[in-house]
Write an enzyme that holds these catalytic residues in place. Structure first.
Site, PDB file in Angstrom:
ATOM      1  CB  THR A   1     -81.266 -40.046   0.364  1.00 10.28           C
ATOM      2  OG1 THR A   1     -82.493 -39.769  -0.316  1.00 10.28           O
ATOM      3  CG2 THR A   1     -80.554 -41.188  -0.327  1.00 10.28           C
TER       4      THR A   1
ATOM      5  CE  LYS B   1     -80.990 -35.419   0.519  1.00  7.36           C
ATOM      6  NZ  LYS B   1     -82.186 -35.469  -0.347  1.00  7.36           N
TER       7      LYS B   1
ATOM      8  CE  LYS C   1     -91.442 -42.685   0.449  1.00  3.00           C
ATOM      9  NZ  LYS C   1     -89.985 -42.860   0.616  1.00  3.00           N
TER      10      LYS C   1
ATOM     11  CG  HIS D   1     -83.095 -47.175  -6.741  1.00  8.91           C
ATOM     12  ND1 HIS D   1     -82.267 -46.335  -6.043  1.00  8.91           N
ATOM     13  CD2 HIS D   1     -82.541 -47.330  -7.955  1.00  8.91           C
ATOM     14  CE1 HIS D   1     -81.242 -45.977  -6.812  1.00  8.91           C
ATOM     15  NE2 HIS D   1     -81.391 -46.576  -7.984  1.00  8.91           N
TER      16      HIS D   1
ATOM     17  CE  LYS E   1     -89.677 -39.929   5.200  1.00  8.28           C
ATOM     18  NZ  LYS E   1     -88.551 -40.828   5.097  1.00  8.28           N
ATOM     19  NE  ARG E   2     -94.167 -38.252  -4.545  1.00  9.60           N
ATOM     20  CZ  ARG E   2     -94.191 -38.497  -5.852  1.00  9.60           C
ATOM     21  NH1 ARG E   2     -93.127 -38.231  -6.591  1.00  9.60           N
ATOM     22  NH2 ARG E   2     -95.256 -38.981  -6.434  1.00  9.60           N
TER      23      ARG E   2
END
Ligand code: 26Q
Length: 815
Positions: free
Chosen positions: A664, A668, A562, A365, A556-557
């Site tokens: 992911t 959504k 990111k 991952h 998100k984290r």
């Protein structure tokens, strides 16, 4: 088989449901005052639903009984389930009867559902993926059992003090968990410490055993996983650690009775807390204990069932059992299966190895090299001595294969060795996973390709046939039907009900993309969902979003790769434009951030502080009010996303290219009709291809451009030559967002100005700002936006975890 045992008995009609509610409320919970429902009605309802799950669980097991079906075990240190009640009600089709039954108590379903705590047994994407997979397996009727850990404390709870993250423990079990069933009869025993002993058996063969170990009990708690309207219920088995009853006799005899009992705590610590995904926590002994505890208890469970049915015959074990390893976290299972088969069941090395490498499959991952797990050889030797022997033997035999294939290539042997040599040698867990498995997969096309050309290139050259891709997906039950009921009703009315189990049917929405009336209804649903989100943001952040503004969301984290920072820079840029009066063409925008920073990740925590400080300045400036709002939602978790994704217009997926394995959340949002602004990274690429370039706001360097660019990356020149970025940095540097704490954001500024910045923040700034501008200009053309929103949902069918699981089942599991 008694046929009655194969049919559900309990009725779902509202009278029966109401009677059961009363019974559980009064008798199971011992409550007599129906005027005070708080907390207890949620439990009574959960128990009423659970009764129905129980019989379907029994039926599912009865159908499997005696049939020799191949089973899959999904081994994961994390299952981020969130709430179970609403999902179970949806899957059992009990919504209407429950609503009616509850009206007798003057209670409504929505507020009762709100009382359930999230099962936060995961960090983020990887843990939530495991939960979506469990849902899809049950819905597809596949015999897949989840194995995990029953943490006493889940993911920490986040709050802010003066804009800084504060962590609090999440004691989620405190009020009891109505969904779990303790099954003490299936308790297993897991060994730690001690040493290996070699001996000759009666046949004169050399054997090994693990002696003088200190053992811990693994007690299983089963959670039912219902399929969608198919009367199937699968099992998620979570292990809790318990002390054995063997007291330290010496202490006991010396009269230290209480001390001896207190020693039990040490064993029970193993399942006390979920580790946050935190580089500073790497190498912690307790984490290694958790990993081995899960691997050993789960394998023993499976083998013991096998022996019950087949006796000590393992020739067919691999034909009927498959273990999917969720990242390297449970990969000690490779060595543990070898140990159990050899030491406890008398198999030879070769037979055990054949079985192991036919039953194990490993999913990767991450592409970040620093995130690849390694464990110190010294630690493994102390904690798991027998496993280290086995790992060394696997390595010796493996390196012989490498030497045979590439004679004399010593540097390749060093590169591929399971043991990283050095002053403190380490076991490379990913390599153990690859060598011990028949399948290695990434979680999006790009990610899987980068694994074979980068991180795992040597292994790909040796065993190309092992490597494959399985693009992630999310369950449309939770992430559409449950969280966006109005949109679901619109689909059902326009397309029928089939979409819930065959999401590709959403394709047919394309026919409605130009239908004005349908477009209006689409907009009305989005607006209602935006209202709900707006209310939540007012309640949690005391910030009021304008319903006509673009709801621009990144949840998100918090991690540098990111790039929440890039998002904040854009907000500052808009703020700067507005305050200088440059508002021509500007479209009102409400920016929502959410996510937790690992407790030891200083720069991530500072990013939260920056966001909160910028929000303070932006939201309190009256002149900015009509154009811009920023809010940071505290304690982002599964249940927050259930309100957030339906109300989002623009989904931020802005990771540095090549860093996000899949993502992911992006899926959504897309399902719920958000448009994406994103980089060419992870599953974004597949999203873009599915929906078409014209319905996606693409920006940023591509992964293949980055190495060349990095050679002469000069953020300071970029800043100097970009008036907007220069002004943004000046605002931060001059303390505009840190009046009372001058200089606190210096480390962030440094990271942007660093020529070696691996996250390419300055490099991608301009194209990000431009893409944001295009997004806002499209948003102004209401009809164009709506059409694009419909097309996004229409193209989201591929990102159902049902499709992902069918791919695993067909290509890897062969079930
Ligand atoms: C490791 C060692 C010690 C303590 C904790 C950990 C640890 C825990 C969790 C390391 C990593 C994680 C979680 C990783 C994760 O969530 N990865 C994400 O997986 C998603 C599902 O495949 C992808 O969509 C995301 O791209 C990926 O970042």
């Amino acid at each position: 088989m008694d046929k009655k045992l194969l049919e559900p008995i309990l009725s779902n009609d509202h009278d029966q449901v109401a009677a059961d509610l009363h019974r559980h409320f009064n008798f199971t919970l011992g409550r007599f005052d129906t005027d005070d429902l708080s907390g207890y009605m949620m439990t009574a309802l959960a128990l009423t639903v659970r009764d129905r799950l129980m019989e379907r669980w029994r039926i599912t097991k009865a159908h499997e009984q005696g049939k020799r079906v191949r089973k899959v075990y999904y081994l994961s240190l994390e299952f981020l389930l969130g709430r179970s009640l609403g999902n179970a009600i949806l899957n059992l089709n009990m919504q209407d009867s429950i609503r009616q039954a509850l009206s007798e108590f003057s209670a409504d379903l929505e507020s009762i559902e709100m009382e359930e705590k999230d099962a936060g047994l995961g960090n983020g994407g990887l843990g939530r993926l495991a939960a979506c997979f469990m849902d899809s397996c049950a819905t597809l009727g596949l015999p897949v059992i989840g194995y995990g850990i029953r943490y006493e404390y889940g993911m920490f709870q986040q709050s802010f003090k003066e804009g800084r993250q504060v962590e609090q423990p999440d004691h989620w079990l405190i009020a009891g968990n109505p969904w779990e069933i303790e099954r003490t009869r299936h308790t297993r025993r897991v060994k730690f410490y001690g040493q290996s002993e070699y001996y000759h058996n009666d046949a004169g063969e050399l054997c090994a055993r693990w002696i003088q170990s200190q053992d811990v009990l693994a007690v299983p708690y089963d959670m039912p996983i219902p399929g969608y309207k198919n009367d199937k219920v699968n099992t998620l088995r979570l292990w809790k650690a318990a002390a054995t009853d063997e007291f330290n006799l010496q202490e006991f005899n010396e009269g230290d009775y209480s001390d001896a009992v207190a020693q039990k705590n040490l064993a029970e610590q193993i399942t006390m807390v979920l580790y946050p995904n935190d580089a500073s926590e790497n190498g912690k002994e307790l984490r290694l204990r958790q990993q081995y505890f899960l691997a050993s208890a789960s394998l023993q469970d499976v083998i013991s069932d096998w022996v019950l049915e087949n006796g000590e015959k393992f020739e067919e074990f691999a034909a009927f059992n498959c273990f999917q390893l969720n990242d390297t976290h449970p990969t000690l299972a490779v060595a543990e299966l070898m140990r159990l088969l050899m030491d406890e069941h008398g198999l030879s090395w070769d037979d055990a190895w054949t079985i192991t490498t036919k039953t194990m499959a490993y999913t990767n991952h991450t592409l970040l090299p620093e995130a690849l797990e390694k464990w110190s050889v010294d630690l493994v030797k102390e904690l798991l001595p027998r496993l280290l022997d086995i790992i060394y033997e696997i390595n010796a035999r493996f390196l012989a294969v490498v030497a045979h294939r590439w004679p004399g290539d010593v540097s390749r042997q060093q590169r591929m060795s399971l043991i990283e040599e050095g002053s403190a040698p380490q076991v490379r867990m990913a390599y153990l996973g690859i060598v011990g498995s028949f399948s290695v997969n990434g979680v999006a096309e790009l990610h899987s390709k980068l694994l074979t050309t980068g991180l795992f290139r040597d292994f790909f050259e040796l065993w190309p046939e092992k490597f494959n891709n399985k693009t992630n997906g999310v369950t449309p039950r939770r992430w559409l039907a449950h969280c966006n009921r109005d949109l679901g009703d619109l689909f059902t009315e326009s397309l029928g009900t089939g979409w819930k189990t065959d999401l590709s049917q959403l394709e047919k929405l394309r026919d409605f993309a130009d239908d004005a009336e349908f477009g209006q209804r689409w907009d009305a649903v989005k607006r209602k969902n935006k209202e709900r989100l707006r209310d939540r943001v007012i309640q949690k952040c005391n910030v009021e979003f304008d319903l006509d503004s673009i709801f621009d969301v990144q949840v998100k984290r918090i991690h540098e790769y990111k790039r929440q920072l890039l998002n904040i820079l854009h907000v500052i840029h808009l703020y700067d434009r507005i305050t200088r009066g440059d508002t021509e063409g500007l479209v009102p925008r409400s920016v929502l951030l959410g996510g937790k920073a690992a407790p030891g990740y200083a720069l991530a925590k500072l990013t939260i502080k920056l966001a909160n400080n910028v929000a303070q300045v932006v939201n309190s400036d009256k002149s900015v009010d009509p154009y811009l709002k920023l809010a940071f939602l505290p304690n982002y978790r599964v249940k927050s996303m259930e309100i957030i994704c339906p109300g989002t217009d623009l989904s931020e997926q802005i990771s540095t290219a090549g860093k996000e394995a899949s993502g992911t959340g992006n899926m959504k949002f897309m399902m719920n009709g958000a448009l994406t602004i994103g980089t060419y990274d992870g599953a974004n690429i597949e999203i873009l291809e599915a929906v078409g370039r014209e319905n996606f706001f693409l920006f940023g360097l591509k992964v293949e451009e980055i190495p060349e660019f990095s050679l002469h990356n000069s953020p300071n020149d970029i800043i100097e030559n970009d008036e907007d970025l220069k002004r943004v940095l000046r605002l931060i540097e001059c303390g505009h967002f840190s009046m009372f704490e001058p200089g606190i954001f210096e480390p962030i500024v440094q990271s942007i100005r660093n020529p070696m910045d691996p996250w390419m923040v300055a490099a991608d700034f301009r194209s990000y700002i431009d893409a944001q501008w295009s997004a806002s200009q499209v948003y102004k053309q209401k009809k164009v936006w709506t059409k694009s929103s419909i097309l996004n949902t229409a193209a989201s069918g591929y990102f159902s975890s049902d499709r992902t699981i069918q791919d695993y089942a067909r290509d890897i599991w062969k079930i």
